[in-house]
Scaffold this motif. Sequence first.
Motif, PDB file in Angstrom:
ATOM      1  N   TYR A  69     -16.461   5.395  29.940  1.00  0.00           N
ATOM      2  CA  TYR A  69     -15.034   5.747  30.055  1.00  0.00           C
ATOM      3  C   TYR A  69     -14.296   5.364  28.773  1.00  0.00           C
ATOM      4  CZ  TYR A  69     -10.184   5.586  31.639  1.00  0.00           C
ATOM      5  OH  TYR A  69      -8.827   5.761  31.743  1.00  0.00           O
ATOM      6  N   THR A  70     -14.553   4.190  28.243  1.00  0.00           N
ATOM      7  CA  THR A  70     -13.896   3.734  27.014  1.00  0.00           C
ATOM      8  C   THR A  70     -14.264   4.648  25.847  1.00  0.00           C
ATOM      9  OG1 THR A  70     -13.984   1.461  27.821  1.00  0.00           O
ATOM     10  CG2 THR A  70     -13.611   1.753  25.482  1.00  0.00           C
ATOM     11  N   GLN A  71     -15.530   5.018  25.755  1.00  0.00           N
ATOM     12  CA  GLN A  71     -15.971   5.915  24.689  1.00  0.00           C
ATOM     13  C   GLN A  71     -15.303   7.291  24.819  1.00  0.00           C
ATOM     14  OE1 GLN A  71     -17.860   5.122  22.038  1.00  0.00           O
ATOM     15  NE2 GLN A  71     -17.742   3.047  22.800  1.00  0.00           N
ATOM     16  N   GLU A  72     -15.184   7.775  26.041  1.00  0.00           N
ATOM     17  CA  GLU A  72     -14.545   9.072  26.274  1.00  0.00           C
ATOM     18  C   GLU A  72     -13.077   9.030  25.879  1.00  0.00           C
ATOM     19  OE1 GLU A  72     -14.230  13.104  27.429  1.00  0.00           O
ATOM     20  OE2 GLU A  72     -15.910  11.857  26.867  1.00  0.00           O
ATOM     21  N   LEU A  73     -12.387   7.939  26.202  1.00  0.00           N
ATOM     22  CA  LEU A  73     -10.979   7.808  25.813  1.00  0.00           C
ATOM     23  C   LEU A  73     -10.838   7.798  24.292  1.00  0.00           C
ATOM     24  CD1 LEU A  73      -9.367   5.293  28.329  1.00  0.00           C
ATOM     25  CD2 LEU A  73      -9.149   7.771  28.235  1.00  0.00           C
ATOM     26  N   ALA A  74     -11.732   7.120  23.590  1.00  0.00           N
ATOM     27  CA  ALA A  74     -11.680   7.091  22.127  1.00  0.00           C
ATOM     28  C   ALA A  74     -11.911   8.491  21.559  1.00  0.00           C
ATOM     29  CB  ALA A  74     -12.727   6.113  21.582  1.00  0.00           C
ATOM     30  N   ARG A  75     -12.861   9.226  22.124  1.00  0.00           N
ATOM     31  CA  ARG A  75     -13.124  10.594  21.677  1.00  0.00           C
ATOM     32  C   ARG A  75     -11.912  11.476  21.907  1.00  0.00           C
ATOM     33  NH1 ARG A  75     -14.142  15.414  23.277  1.00  0.00           N
ATOM     34  NH2 ARG A  75     -14.096  14.935  25.477  1.00  0.00           N
ATOM     35  N   LEU A  76     -11.292  11.342  23.071  1.00  0.00           N
ATOM     36  CA  LEU A  76     -10.107  12.146  23.381  1.00  0.00           C
ATOM     37  C   LEU A  76      -8.948  11.814  22.443  1.00  0.00           C
ATOM     38  CD1 LEU A  76     -10.155  12.057  27.285  1.00  0.00           C
ATOM     39  CD2 LEU A  76     -10.766  13.963  25.793  1.00  0.00           C
ATOM     40  N   GLU A  77      -8.786  10.544  22.128  1.00  0.00           N
ATOM     41  CA  GLU A  77      -7.707  10.132  21.230  1.00  0.00           C
ATOM     42  C   GLU A  77      -7.929  10.712  19.833  1.00  0.00           C
ATOM     43  OE1 GLU A  77      -4.153   8.816  20.235  1.00  0.00           O
ATOM     44  OE2 GLU A  77      -4.966   8.669  22.255  1.00  0.00           O
ATOM     45  N   ALA A  78      -9.169  10.705  19.378  1.00  0.00           N
ATOM     46  CA  ALA A  78      -9.480  11.296  18.071  1.00  0.00           C
ATOM     47  C   ALA A  78      -9.189  12.799  18.088  1.00  0.00           C
ATOM     48  CB  ALA A  78     -10.943  11.034  17.712  1.00  0.00           C
ATOM     49  N   GLY A  79      -9.533  13.447  19.178  1.00  0.00           N
ATOM     50  CA  GLY A  79      -9.242  14.882  19.319  1.00  0.00           C
ATOM     51  C   GLY A  79      -7.750  15.159  19.308  1.00  0.00           C
ATOM     52  N   ARG A  80      -7.002  14.285  19.989  1.00  0.00           N
ATOM     53  CA  ARG A  80      -5.549  14.455  20.009  1.00  0.00           C
ATOM     54  C   ARG A  80      -4.960  14.282  18.620  1.00  0.00           C
ATOM     55  NH1 ARG A  80      -1.127  12.357  22.765  1.00  0.00           N
ATOM     56  NH2 ARG A  80      -1.783  10.256  22.331  1.00  0.00           N
ATOM     57  N   ALA A  81      -5.458  13.332  17.865  1.00  0.00           N
ATOM     58  CA  ALA A  81      -4.967  13.126  16.498  1.00  0.00           C
ATOM     59  C   ALA A  81      -5.266  14.347  15.635  1.00  0.00           C
ATOM     60  CB  ALA A  81      -5.594  11.871  15.900  1.00  0.00           C
ATOM     61  N   ALA A  82      -6.455  14.920  15.787  1.00  0.00           N
ATOM     62  CA  ALA A  82      -6.813  16.123  15.030  1.00  0.00           C
ATOM     63  C   ALA A  82      -5.922  17.297  15.433  1.00  0.00           C
ATOM     64  CB  ALA A  82      -8.291  16.461  15.253  1.00  0.00           C
TER      65      ALA A  82
END
Length: 164
Positions: A69-82
């Motif tokens: 879950y933590t890894q998925e949130l980090a991936r989503l946050e990176a996607g949002r920044a992009a």
Amino acid sequence: MTGASRIWPLLVLALALLLALQTQRLAKVEISQAKQAVENAKQSQVATETKAVAVVTHGAAQQENTHDYTQELARLEAGRAADAARIAGLQHDIRSAATRNAQLAGDASACRDLADQHQRLAALAAGGAGVVGQLVGLVERRDAQVNALKGQVQTDRALIERLQ
């Protein structure tokens, strides 16, 4: 009295024999109870070890679920920044196009109208892109939470099944 004096030793011998038999029976009962206590202790130990394995397995699965879950949130946050960077680029391109189109219009009035239209369109597109970006981020975060909760439910079910 010689007949009565002969009976006493026989009675004492009979009582001693009965006492020995009773002592032997008691010893057998005590041995049986001790064997039963050992067997109960073994069964209790096996049950405790089984529950301990189930709890440790549950903890490991729960930790893995939390990590995912933590890894998925980090991936989503990176996607949002992009996405935010792409949106900013689009907003800049729209403003630039609006400026170019306004400069190319020959009539001053038409130029203002065209520039106003482009600015309104740019503002709408920018606002819409920002909202879409936020909604995509919200949906992805919600999906990650749902997946994490599904993993937790599966982990808890596995523990419950092992403990039953």
